[in-house]
Design an enzyme around this catalytic site. Sequence first.
Site, PDB file in Angstrom:
ATOM      1  N   ALA A 188     -27.516   2.796 -28.729  1.00  0.00           N
ATOM      2  CA  ALA A 188     -28.175   4.060 -28.352  1.00  0.00           C
ATOM      3  C   ALA A 188     -28.209   4.112 -26.827  1.00  0.00           C
ATOM      4  O   ALA A 188     -28.633   3.150 -26.185  1.00  0.00           O
ATOM      5  CB  ALA A 188     -29.588   4.098 -28.919  1.00  0.00           C
ATOM      6  N   VAL A 219     -28.878  -1.333 -26.370  1.00  0.00           N
ATOM      7  CA  VAL A 219     -29.029  -0.235 -25.423  1.00  0.00           C
ATOM      8  C   VAL A 219     -27.741  -0.046 -24.633  1.00  0.00           C
ATOM      9  O   VAL A 219     -27.223  -0.982 -24.012  1.00  0.00           O
ATOM     10  CB  VAL A 219     -30.209  -0.489 -24.460  1.00  0.00           C
ATOM     11  N   LYS A 220     -27.232   1.191 -24.693  1.00  0.00           N
ATOM     12  CA  LYS A 220     -25.990   1.508 -23.978  1.00  0.00           C
ATOM     13  C   LYS A 220     -26.339   1.965 -22.568  1.00  0.00           C
ATOM     14  O   LYS A 220     -27.182   2.846 -22.376  1.00  0.00           O
ATOM     15  CB  LYS A 220     -25.261   2.634 -24.718  1.00  0.00           C
ATOM     16  N   ILE A 221     -25.665   1.358 -21.600  1.00  0.00           N
ATOM     17  CA  ILE A 221     -25.958   1.613 -20.186  1.00  0.00           C
ATOM     18  C   ILE A 221     -24.647   2.017 -19.502  1.00  0.00           C
ATOM     19  O   ILE A 221     -23.624   1.344 -19.693  1.00  0.00           O
ATOM     20  CB  ILE A 221     -26.471   0.305 -19.515  1.00  0.00           C
TER      21      ILE A 221
END
Length: 216
Positions: free
Chosen positions: A56, A82-84
């Site tokens: 996400a 967590v997508k960064i």
Amino acid sequence: MEFFLDTANIEEIKRINRLGLVDGVTTNPSIIAKEGRDFKEVIKEICSIVDGPVSAEVIGLTVDEMVQEARDIATWASNVVVKIPMTEAGLEAVNILSSEGIKTNVTLIFSVAQGLMAAKAGATYVSPFVGRIDDMGEDGIELIGNLNKTLNNYGLESKIITASVRTIGHLEQAAVAGAHIATIPGALLPKLWSHPLTDIGIQKFLEDWEKVPQKN
Ligand code: G3P
């Protein structure tokens, strides 16, 4: 090779999960927008269906915004990642988050240097976009091979998610090039198990079966 689904469509995820083919799911803001649903609600639902990692993406662009969003997203489910985005602030955020044990997927990677930086900052996953590299007239698969070799050269543990996969060739060549994972759009996946000769073969068997006088 692991297969992730690059979609937030629940029906698609459930259908393909029934085949035992879904090792994880990736999303991005564009994919979430297509579903017209609340971000948190849809991610939590996907996390409850799929055992593997579910990416996400954060929206903030500063370190503080990304870290704050990521800490919140990480509480949504035990399998959330967590997508960064691959920026200087993104790298700093990844470094902080990895020290807190929060898993990250660094996205929008278009060069070996970017992949190497993300891996060194502590990314769990790095996501090179092969289709978009091909769109620029370059070779996305070449990047997968080179990045894989680079990470191996230095014992870096980040896993490569081949993203922006558009064709069966992308998937096959990414596997040959050593990518750990390919994330596949729902529309492409059925093409991986279909073949016209399979359909013709089934049809022929059924026609011939009709000629068998005793079928018991
Ligand atoms: O995995 C990244 C993907 O969602 C982007 O794909 O086809 O928009 O480049 P595409």
